[in-house]
Motif scaffolding. Sequence first.
Motif, PDB file in Angstrom:
ATOM      1  N   THR A  99       0.831  -1.210   0.000  1.00 32.23           N
ATOM      2  CA  THR A  99       0.000   0.000   0.000  1.00 32.23           C
ATOM      3  C   THR A  99       0.860   1.253   0.000  1.00 32.23           C
ATOM      4  OG1 THR A  99      -1.737  -1.147   1.209  1.00 32.23           O
ATOM      5  CG2 THR A  99      -1.817   1.253   1.222  1.00 32.23           C
ATOM      6  N   GLN A 100       1.943   1.260   0.784  1.00 33.88           N
ATOM      7  CA  GLN A 100       2.834   2.407   0.809  1.00 33.88           C
ATOM      8  C   GLN A 100       3.506   2.616  -0.538  1.00 33.88           C
ATOM      9  OE1 GLN A 100       5.149   1.051   4.204  1.00 33.88           O
ATOM     10  NE2 GLN A 100       4.486   2.808   5.406  1.00 33.88           N
ATOM     11  N   ARG A 101       3.958   1.507  -1.165  1.00 27.47           N
ATOM     12  CA  ARG A 101       4.626   1.623  -2.457  1.00 27.47           C
ATOM     13  C   ARG A 101       3.693   2.139  -3.535  1.00 27.47           C
ATOM     14  NH1 ARG A 101       6.418  -3.559  -1.216  1.00 27.47           N
ATOM     15  NH2 ARG A 101       5.330  -4.434  -3.013  1.00 27.47           N
ATOM     16  N   LEU A 102       2.416   1.835  -3.411  1.00 34.41           N
ATOM     17  CA  LEU A 102       1.452   2.284  -4.412  1.00 34.41           C
ATOM     18  C   LEU A 102       1.365   3.789  -4.479  1.00 34.41           C
ATOM     19  CD1 LEU A 102      -1.560  -0.163  -3.950  1.00 34.41           C
ATOM     20  CD2 LEU A 102      -0.122   0.070  -5.959  1.00 34.41           C
ATOM     21  N   PHE A 103       1.654   4.464  -3.363  1.00 37.32           N
ATOM     22  CA  PHE A 103       1.437   5.899  -3.323  1.00 37.32           C
ATOM     23  C   PHE A 103       2.732   6.701  -3.244  1.00 37.32           C
ATOM     24  CE2 PHE A 103      -2.530   3.975  -2.159  1.00 37.32           C
ATOM     25  CZ  PHE A 103      -3.420   4.713  -2.898  1.00 37.32           C
ATOM     26  N   LEU A 104       3.824   6.102  -3.677  1.00 39.71           N
ATOM     27  CA  LEU A 104       5.063   6.850  -3.820  1.00 39.71           C
ATOM     28  C   LEU A 104       4.960   7.788  -5.015  1.00 39.71           C
ATOM     29  CD1 LEU A 104       7.723   4.044  -3.248  1.00 39.71           C
ATOM     30  CD2 LEU A 104       7.121   5.882  -1.683  1.00 39.71           C
ATOM     31  N   SER A 105       5.642   8.930  -4.948  1.00 41.49           N
ATOM     32  CA  SER A 105       5.597   9.892  -6.046  1.00 41.49           C
ATOM     33  C   SER A 105       6.324   9.325  -7.260  1.00 41.49           C
ATOM     34  CB  SER A 105       6.244  11.213  -5.631  1.00 41.49           C
ATOM     35  OG  SER A 105       5.542  11.788  -4.563  1.00 41.49           O
ATOM     36  N   PRO A 106       5.724   9.392  -8.443  1.00 42.25           N
ATOM     37  CA  PRO A 106       6.378   8.867  -9.634  1.00 42.25           C
ATOM     38  C   PRO A 106       7.538   9.743 -10.069  1.00 42.25           C
ATOM     39  CG  PRO A 106       4.345   9.997 -10.210  1.00 42.25           C
ATOM     40  CD  PRO A 106       4.380   9.925  -8.714  1.00 42.25           C
ATOM     41  N   ASN A 113      -2.332  13.502  -9.956  1.00 39.90           N
ATOM     42  CA  ASN A 113      -0.985  14.023  -9.737  1.00 39.90           C
ATOM     43  C   ASN A 113      -0.604  14.913 -10.924  1.00 39.90           C
ATOM     44  OD1 ASN A 113       1.764  14.464  -9.407  1.00 39.90           O
ATOM     45  ND2 ASN A 113       2.176  12.392  -8.670  1.00 39.90           N
ATOM     46  N   ASP A 114      -0.444  16.188 -10.672  1.00 36.95           N
ATOM     47  CA  ASP A 114      -0.133  17.132 -11.748  1.00 36.95           C
ATOM     48  C   ASP A 114       1.215  16.865 -12.396  1.00 36.95           C
ATOM     49  OD1 ASP A 114      -2.542  18.434 -11.339  1.00 36.95           O
ATOM     50  OD2 ASP A 114      -1.687  19.957 -10.004  1.00 36.95           O
ATOM     51  N   ALA A 115       2.108  16.153 -11.703  1.00 36.68           N
ATOM     52  CA  ALA A 115       3.429  15.852 -12.264  1.00 36.68           C
ATOM     53  C   ALA A 115       3.364  14.784 -13.350  1.00 36.68           C
ATOM     54  CB  ALA A 115       4.381  15.406 -11.157  1.00 36.68           C
ATOM     55  N   VAL A 116       2.278  14.029 -13.373  1.00 32.14           N
ATOM     56  CA  VAL A 116       2.104  12.967 -14.371  1.00 32.14           C
ATOM     57  C   VAL A 116       1.359  13.530 -15.574  1.00 32.14           C
ATOM     58  CG1 VAL A 116       1.096  10.704 -14.834  1.00 32.14           C
ATOM     59  CG2 VAL A 116       2.065  11.196 -12.584  1.00 32.14           C
ATOM     60  N   GLU A 117       1.954  13.385 -16.747  1.00 28.79           N
ATOM     61  CA  GLU A 117       1.355  13.936 -17.963  1.00 28.79           C
ATOM     62  C   GLU A 117       0.578  12.899 -18.763  1.00 28.79           C
ATOM     63  OE1 GLU A 117       4.426  15.820 -20.189  1.00 28.79           O
ATOM     64  OE2 GLU A 117       4.687  17.444 -18.735  1.00 28.79           O
ATOM     65  N   GLN A 118       1.027  11.653 -18.731  1.00 28.90           N
ATOM     66  CA  GLN A 118       0.365  10.599 -19.491  1.00 28.90           C
ATOM     67  C   GLN A 118       0.360   9.294 -18.709  1.00 28.90           C
ATOM     68  OE1 GLN A 118       2.682  10.803 -23.278  1.00 28.90           O
ATOM     69  NE2 GLN A 118       0.684  10.852 -24.256  1.00 28.90           N
ATOM     70  N   VAL A 119      -0.746   8.582 -18.800  1.00 25.16           N
ATOM     71  CA  VAL A 119      -0.853   7.259 -18.188  1.00 25.16           C
ATOM     72  C   VAL A 119      -1.458   6.311 -19.218  1.00 25.16           C
ATOM     73  CG1 VAL A 119      -1.793   5.882 -16.302  1.00 25.16           C
ATOM     74  CG2 VAL A 119      -1.256   8.297 -15.916  1.00 25.16           C
ATOM     75  N   PHE A 120      -0.791   5.200 -19.454  1.00 26.82           N
ATOM     76  CA  PHE A 120      -1.305   4.177 -20.359  1.00 26.82           C
ATOM     77  C   PHE A 120      -1.545   2.893 -19.565  1.00 26.82           C
ATOM     78  CE2 PHE A 120       1.168   6.971 -23.106  1.00 26.82           C
ATOM     79  CZ  PHE A 120       0.319   7.156 -24.184  1.00 26.82           C
ATOM     80  N   TRP A 121      -2.650   2.244 -19.841  1.00 23.95           N
ATOM     81  CA  TRP A 121      -2.926   0.935 -19.257  1.00 23.95           C
ATOM     82  C   TRP A 121      -3.154  -0.021 -20.413  1.00 23.95           C
ATOM     83  CZ3 TRP A 121      -7.590  -0.444 -15.543  1.00 23.95           C
ATOM     84  CH2 TRP A 121      -7.414  -1.749 -15.073  1.00 23.95           C
ATOM     85  N   ILE A 122      -2.234  -0.961 -20.596  1.00 19.31           N
ATOM     86  CA  ILE A 122      -2.327  -1.947 -21.675  1.00 19.31           C
ATOM     87  C   ILE A 122      -2.990  -3.198 -21.123  1.00 19.31           C
ATOM     88  CG2 ILE A 122      -1.032  -3.305 -23.343  1.00 19.31           C
ATOM     89  CD1 ILE A 122       1.151  -1.149 -23.225  1.00 19.31           C
ATOM     90  N   VAL A 123      -4.131  -3.551 -21.704  1.00 19.81           N
ATOM     91  CA  VAL A 123      -4.988  -4.603 -21.157  1.00 19.81           C
ATOM     92  C   VAL A 123      -5.178  -5.732 -22.161  1.00 19.81           C
ATOM     93  CG1 VAL A 123      -7.297  -5.112 -20.275  1.00 19.81           C
ATOM     94  CG2 VAL A 123      -6.210  -2.933 -19.718  1.00 19.81           C
ATOM     95  N   ASP A 124      -5.055  -6.965 -21.684  1.00 15.97           N
ATOM     96  CA  ASP A 124      -5.393  -8.128 -22.502  1.00 15.97           C
ATOM     97  C   ASP A 124      -6.893  -8.379 -22.371  1.00 15.97           C
ATOM     98  OD1 ASP A 124      -2.779  -8.432 -23.212  1.00 15.97           O
ATOM     99  OD2 ASP A 124      -2.376 -10.132 -21.908  1.00 15.97           O
TER     100      ASP A 124
END
Length: 212
Positions: A11-18, A71-82
């Motif tokens: 849970t902690q690792r999930l919310f680290l700043s990218p 998070n304003d620091a993140v500009e793009q997020v891709f989720w590749i799904v099967d």
Amino acid sequence: MARPKPSKSLTQRLFLSPISKRIIYCEGKHEYTYLSKLVDLNEIEAYEKGTELSASAIKLRIMQIERDLNNDAVEQVFWIVDGGDEHIKESSYFKKFYNKWLAKKDSDWHKLDILINTPCLEYWFLLHEIDPPIDSESNPICYADANALYNSQEFKGTFTNGKGAQLVKVMANNAQGRKNAIERAKKLLSLLDNLNIKKYFSVARAEFFRLF
């Protein structure tokens, strides 16, 4: 002597700043291997690997993606799904999130792109070499899952060495095939026109092309 710091929980690792402004989430190891090779070839931009989770941890992955969207620091997020994976087809969490994304992708969630490959990444590879296989009514075949694709005459006849890491390496270096796959994948998008959202995963899709 100072006591060692305890390792961070999931849970902690999930919310680290990218670190990166561009994040990609995948379901399997071959996707990341393929992506890394494409970066090395300057075919796609560099990216940060999304937090690794088990393929069935849909709820946790959605929590992480929603965190990135805020998070304003993140500009793009891709989720590749099967799209052919059982944990995707049967997940109420994914369906709810996907429908929400469809409604918000041109506004609040414009920096998120969900790329569906049905049944899996290897279908995108198949389009490098041949047109989408069709059924007796001339409709593109939507293979039920990855195994159905691997066992098909089309896949076996095209990739005699099978699937896996070697295929990933070969396809990453297949620049001309990639151009063909992009054009073929774009044409498949027309299958979604006027189609009820509930049937979106019953048609062949290779949306990996949107990374290029």
